[in-house]
Motif scaffolding. Structure first.
Motif, short mmCIF file in Angstrom:
data_model
loop_
_atom_site.label_atom_id
_atom_site.label_comp_id
_atom_site.label_asym_id
_atom_site.label_seq_id
_atom_site.Cartn_x
_atom_site.Cartn_y
_atom_site.Cartn_z
N TRP A 95 0.81 -1.21 0.00
CA TRP A 95 0.00 0.00 0.00
C TRP A 95 0.84 1.26 0.00
O TRP A 95 1.96 1.29 0.50
N VAL A 96 0.24 2.32 -0.53
CA VAL A 96 0.86 3.65 -0.49
C VAL A 96 0.01 4.52 0.43
O VAL A 96 -1.22 4.54 0.33
N TYR A 97 0.69 5.21 1.33
CA TYR A 97 0.02 6.11 2.27
C TYR A 97 0.32 7.55 1.87
O TYR A 97 1.46 7.89 1.55
N TYR A 98 -0.72 8.38 1.93
CA TYR A 98 -0.60 9.78 1.54
C TYR A 98 -0.88 10.68 2.72
O TYR A 98 -1.69 10.37 3.58
N ARG A 99 -0.19 11.81 2.71
CA ARG A 99 -0.49 12.86 3.69
C ARG A 99 -0.34 14.20 2.99
O ARG A 99 0.36 14.31 1.99
N VAL A 100 -1.01 15.21 3.53
CA VAL A 100 -0.92 16.56 2.95
C VAL A 100 0.48 17.10 3.23
O VAL A 100 0.98 16.99 4.35
#
Length: 130
Positions: A95-100
Motif C-alpha cells: 500500500w501507499v500512504y498519503y499525507r498533505v
C-alpha cells in the motif's frame, strides 16, 4: 501607459496607482499555479479532502479510492496532487500512504488571505445614504 507604469523621464504626469508590493516572484507564482491547477478537479478535491481530514493525518490509498472513478484514475489524480506539491507519499508493503504536504495549505492560505486583504483595503466605498 498602464496605470501602474511610471511616467517617462521628464514627464510631470502623476502616477495613478503606484505598486505597493512586488507580489509573488516567478518561481512562487508557478508553484502556486500548479497547486491551484491540481485542485481544479472535483475528484482531486475529494481525494485531497479525504486525506486532509483523515483521523491519523495520513490515508492509505485503499481507504480513499471510493470517489466514483476507477483505481487507475485515482492513482493518476493522486500523482497529479503529489507532483503539484500538495501531497507526500510513502510505500509500505503493498500500500501507499498519503499525507498533505505540510507547507502547501499554509502557502495557499497566505496567498488567498493577502489577496483578500488587499482587495478589501482597495474596494471602492459605497456612497453615503441620502
Amino acid at each position: 501607459m498602464s496605470n501602474h507604469e511610471q511616467p517617462a523621464a521628464g514627464s510631470t504626469g502623476p502616477v495613478c496607482c503606484p505598486p505597493e508590493s512586488t507580489g509573488l516572484g516567478r518561481e512562487e507564482s508557478e508553484a502556486m499555479a500548479a497547486m491551484f491547477k491540481a485542485l481544479a478537479d472535483p475528484v482531486r478535491i475529494r481525494l485531497f479532502s479525504k486525506i486532509a481530514s483523515h483521523p491519523q493525518g495520513e490515508a492509505c490509498v485503499c481507504d480513499i479510492s471510493d470517489v466514483g472513478v476507477s483505481q487507475p484514475t485515482v492513482s493518476h489524480h493522486l500523482r497529479k496532487l503529489r507532483e503539484a506539491g500538495l501531497l507526500t507519499s510513502q510505500r509500505r508493503g503493498t500500500w501507499v500512504y498519503y499525507r498533505v504536504a505540510p507547507a502547501a495549505p499554509a502557502a495557499m492560505a497566505r496567498l488567498l488571505t493577502d489577496s483578500a486583504r488587499h482587495a478589501h483595503a482597495h474596494a471602492p466605498t459605497a456612497p453615503a445614504p441620502v
